[in-house]
Design a protein around this motif. Structure first.
Motif, PDB file in Angstrom:
ATOM      1  N   VAL A   1       0.827  -1.209   0.000  1.00  0.00           N
ATOM      2  CA  VAL A   1       0.000   0.000   0.000  1.00  0.00           C
ATOM      3  C   VAL A   1       0.859   1.255   0.000  1.00  0.00           C
ATOM      4  CG1 VAL A   1      -1.698   1.329   1.325  1.00  0.00           C
ATOM      5  CG2 VAL A   1      -1.995  -1.125   1.021  1.00  0.00           C
ATOM      6  N   ASP A   2       1.874   1.286   0.843  1.00  0.00           N
ATOM      7  CA  ASP A   2       2.720   2.484   0.902  1.00  0.00           C
ATOM      8  C   ASP A   2       3.447   2.707  -0.421  1.00  0.00           C
ATOM      9  OD1 ASP A   2       1.857   2.773   3.491  1.00  0.00           O
ATOM     10  OD2 ASP A   2       3.751   2.196   4.423  1.00  0.00           O
ATOM     11  N   GLU A   3       3.899   1.642  -1.062  1.00  0.00           N
ATOM     12  CA  GLU A   3       4.566   1.766  -2.366  1.00  0.00           C
ATOM     13  C   GLU A   3       3.583   2.281  -3.414  1.00  0.00           C
ATOM     14  OE1 GLU A   3       7.337   1.777  -5.379  1.00  0.00           O
ATOM     15  OE2 GLU A   3       7.682   1.546  -3.230  1.00  0.00           O
ATOM     16  N   ARG A   4       2.366   1.782  -3.359  1.00  0.00           N
ATOM     17  CA  ARG A   4       1.330   2.215  -4.303  1.00  0.00           C
ATOM     18  C   ARG A   4       1.078   3.716  -4.171  1.00  0.00           C
ATOM     19  NH1 ARG A   4      -4.798   0.059  -3.413  1.00  0.00           N
ATOM     20  NH2 ARG A   4      -5.866   1.681  -4.532  1.00  0.00           N
ATOM     21  N   VAL A   5       0.926   4.187  -2.940  1.00  0.00           N
ATOM     22  CA  VAL A   5       0.659   5.607  -2.703  1.00  0.00           C
ATOM     23  C   VAL A   5       1.847   6.449  -3.157  1.00  0.00           C
ATOM     24  CG1 VAL A   5       0.338   7.343  -0.881  1.00  0.00           C
ATOM     25  CG2 VAL A   5      -1.003   5.229  -0.846  1.00  0.00           C
ATOM     26  N   THR A   6       3.037   6.062  -2.750  1.00  0.00           N
ATOM     27  CA  THR A   6       4.240   6.818  -3.110  1.00  0.00           C
ATOM     28  C   THR A   6       4.428   6.882  -4.619  1.00  0.00           C
ATOM     29  OG1 THR A   6       5.268   6.184  -1.020  1.00  0.00           O
ATOM     30  CG2 THR A   6       6.735   6.949  -2.749  1.00  0.00           C
ATOM     31  N   THR A   7       4.232   5.761  -5.282  1.00  0.00           N
ATOM     32  CA  THR A   7       4.395   5.718  -6.738  1.00  0.00           C
ATOM     33  C   THR A   7       3.383   6.628  -7.426  1.00  0.00           C
ATOM     34  OG1 THR A   7       5.290   3.488  -6.653  1.00  0.00           O
ATOM     35  CG2 THR A   7       4.355   4.196  -8.753  1.00  0.00           C
ATOM     36  N   GLN A   8       2.125   6.537  -7.020  1.00  0.00           N
ATOM     37  CA  GLN A   8       1.087   7.349  -7.658  1.00  0.00           C
ATOM     38  C   GLN A   8       1.315   8.842  -7.453  1.00  0.00           C
ATOM     39  OE1 GLN A   8      -2.413   4.471  -6.432  1.00  0.00           O
ATOM     40  NE2 GLN A   8      -3.169   6.079  -7.772  1.00  0.00           N
ATOM     41  N   LEU A   9       1.859   9.207  -6.316  1.00  0.00           N
ATOM     42  CA  LEU A   9       2.012  10.626  -6.011  1.00  0.00           C
ATOM     43  C   LEU A   9       3.335  11.210  -6.509  1.00  0.00           C
ATOM     44  CD1 LEU A   9       0.486  10.779  -2.434  1.00  0.00           C
ATOM     45  CD2 LEU A   9      -0.567  11.495  -4.595  1.00  0.00           C
TER      46      LEU A   9
ATOM     47  N   VAL B   1       4.565  10.714  -9.688  1.00  0.00           N
ATOM     48  CA  VAL B   1       4.589  10.747 -11.150  1.00  0.00           C
ATOM     49  C   VAL B   1       4.938  12.167 -11.606  1.00  0.00           C
ATOM     50  CG1 VAL B   1       3.147  10.486 -13.212  1.00  0.00           C
ATOM     51  CG2 VAL B   1       2.905   8.893 -11.315  1.00  0.00           C
ATOM     52  N   PRO B   2       5.885  12.314 -12.547  1.00  0.00           N
ATOM     53  CA  PRO B   2       6.233  13.654 -13.027  1.00  0.00           C
ATOM     54  C   PRO B   2       5.033  14.339 -13.691  1.00  0.00           C
ATOM     55  CG  PRO B   2       7.822  12.016 -13.795  1.00  0.00           C
ATOM     56  CD  PRO B   2       6.681  11.268 -13.162  1.00  0.00           C
ATOM     57  N   GLY B   3       5.069  15.646 -13.691  1.00  0.00           N
ATOM     58  CA  GLY B   3       4.000  16.425 -14.312  1.00  0.00           C
ATOM     59  C   GLY B   3       3.131  17.065 -13.262  1.00  0.00           C
ATOM     60  N   PRO B   4       1.925  17.485 -13.662  1.00  0.00           N
ATOM     61  CA  PRO B   4       1.024  18.123 -12.701  1.00  0.00           C
ATOM     62  C   PRO B   4       0.767  17.197 -11.509  1.00  0.00           C
ATOM     63  CG  PRO B   4       0.182  18.364 -14.929  1.00  0.00           C
ATOM     64  CD  PRO B   4       1.348  17.418 -15.000  1.00  0.00           C
ATOM     65  N   ALA B   5       0.851  17.757 -10.311  1.00  0.00           N
ATOM     66  CA  ALA B   5       0.749  16.948  -9.100  1.00  0.00           C
ATOM     67  C   ALA B   5      -0.682  16.810  -8.583  1.00  0.00           C
ATOM     68  CB  ALA B   5       1.641  17.531  -8.015  1.00  0.00           C
ATOM     69  N   LEU B   6      -1.479  17.869  -8.717  1.00  0.00           N
ATOM     70  CA  LEU B   6      -2.822  17.834  -8.165  1.00  0.00           C
ATOM     71  C   LEU B   6      -3.702  16.751  -8.791  1.00  0.00           C
ATOM     72  CD1 LEU B   6      -3.797  19.400  -5.802  1.00  0.00           C
ATOM     73  CD2 LEU B   6      -4.771  21.102  -7.339  1.00  0.00           C
ATOM     74  N   PRO B   7      -3.637  16.524 -10.104  1.00  0.00           N
ATOM     75  CA  PRO B   7      -4.417  15.418 -10.660  1.00  0.00           C
ATOM     76  C   PRO B   7      -4.027  14.054 -10.064  1.00  0.00           C
ATOM     77  CG  PRO B   7      -3.750  16.905 -12.408  1.00  0.00           C
ATOM     78  CD  PRO B   7      -3.035  17.351 -11.159  1.00  0.00           C
ATOM     79  N   ALA B   8      -2.761  13.880  -9.734  1.00  0.00           N
ATOM     80  CA  ALA B   8      -2.324  12.611  -9.122  1.00  0.00           C
ATOM     81  C   ALA B   8      -2.927  12.454  -7.730  1.00  0.00           C
ATOM     82  CB  ALA B   8      -0.803  12.550  -9.060  1.00  0.00           C
ATOM     83  N   VAL B   9      -2.977  13.541  -6.970  1.00  0.00           N
ATOM     84  CA  VAL B   9      -3.582  13.493  -5.629  1.00  0.00           C
ATOM     85  C   VAL B   9      -5.063  13.176  -5.749  1.00  0.00           C
ATOM     86  CG1 VAL B   9      -4.122  14.836  -3.557  1.00  0.00           C
ATOM     87  CG2 VAL B   9      -1.868  15.067  -4.637  1.00  0.00           C
ATOM     88  N   ARG B  10      -5.756  13.886  -6.652  1.00  0.00           N
ATOM     89  CA  ARG B  10      -7.195  13.630  -6.838  1.00  0.00           C
ATOM     90  C   ARG B  10      -7.443  12.197  -7.308  1.00  0.00           C
ATOM     91  NH1 ARG B  10      -7.401  19.165  -8.947  1.00  0.00           N
ATOM     92  NH2 ARG B  10      -7.187  18.313 -11.039  1.00  0.00           N
ATOM     93  N   ALA B  11      -6.606  11.706  -8.212  1.00  0.00           N
ATOM     94  CA  ALA B  11      -6.772  10.337  -8.727  1.00  0.00           C
ATOM     95  C   ALA B  11      -6.602   9.311  -7.614  1.00  0.00           C
ATOM     96  CB  ALA B  11      -5.782  10.080  -9.857  1.00  0.00           C
ATOM     97  N   LEU B  12      -5.646   9.529  -6.735  1.00  0.00           N
ATOM     98  CA  LEU B  12      -5.439   8.605  -5.614  1.00  0.00           C
ATOM     99  C   LEU B  12      -6.673   8.568  -4.718  1.00  0.00           C
ATOM    100  CD1 LEU B  12      -3.353   6.838  -3.950  1.00  0.00           C
ATOM    101  CD2 LEU B  12      -3.031   8.922  -2.608  1.00  0.00           C
TER     102      LEU B  12
END
Length: 193
Positions: free
Chosen positions: A66-74, A76-87
């Motif tokens: 789980v921690d690896e999944r969260v860290t990996t998703q957050l 990702v290069p590029g815009p950060a806010l979409p990654a937070v919302r997607a998580l």
């Protein structure tokens, strides 16, 4: 001459994780474990130690995934806010699905054991700290990229989101939680716009 194991400890640990995740620590007996794992009590003790030792190994495996999944998703290069919302969307979607996600083993362990088990409390705190750090990093990037207002406090917002996610995982285990979770997710999404 020592006997060779007739089971794969990695597979057995995965099964134990599933059982603890479904039932919790206290509601899982050694008899439940031997039946579910398909191995004798002596083999459990010889390979994993006692029930608590087995639980801690299962919890640690869960944390790694789980921690690896969260860290990996957050990260990702590029815009950060979409990654937070997607998580956040992903966790809410999983929690609302008919194929029950069963909440987070970290959250259920915190509720069930952390107040009286220091080893569990340390594991829970470690996981929450990693999640908070990953969220803070992503939100700091979002502020630097003008996705968030300059006056935003990434750490405070990360803590809010951590608390929100823990609430999602608690509510997920209750009947009729989907509408509450979807409504709360809409508010969080608006906050992160």
């Amino acid at each position: 001459m020592a006997r060779t194991k007739e089971f794969d400890p990695d597979v057995v640990l995965g099964r134990a994780l599933d059982l603890f995740w479904e039932r919790g620590y206290e509601s899982t007996s050694m008899a439940d474990l031997t039946e579910h794992l398909g191995i004798a009590r002596g083999s459990i003790y010889a390979t994993f130690g006692n029930k608590h030792d087995l639980f801690m190994r299962a919890l640690q495996r869960h944390l790694e995934v789980v921690d690896e999944r969260v860290t990996t998703q957050l990260s990702v290069p590029g815009p950060a806010l979409p990654a937070v919302r997607a998580l956040i969307d992903q966790f809410v979607r999983e929690s609302c699905s008919e194929d029950r996600f069963l909440g987070c083993l970290v959250t259920t362990s915190a509720v069930e054991l952390a107040a009286r088990d220091q080893e569990v409390a340390r594991a829970v705190e470690s996981s929450w700290a990693r999640t908070e750090t990953a969220l803070t990093g992503a939100l700091t990037r979002a502020r630097a990229q003008a996705e968030l207002a300059p006056a935003s406090d990434p750490r405070a917002l990360a803590r809010f989101l951590l608390v929100f996610l823990q609430g999602v995982w608690v509510l997920e285990r209750t009947p009729n939680a989907a509408s509450r979770l979807r409504d709360a997710n809409r508010i969080v999404t608006a906050l992160l716009s």
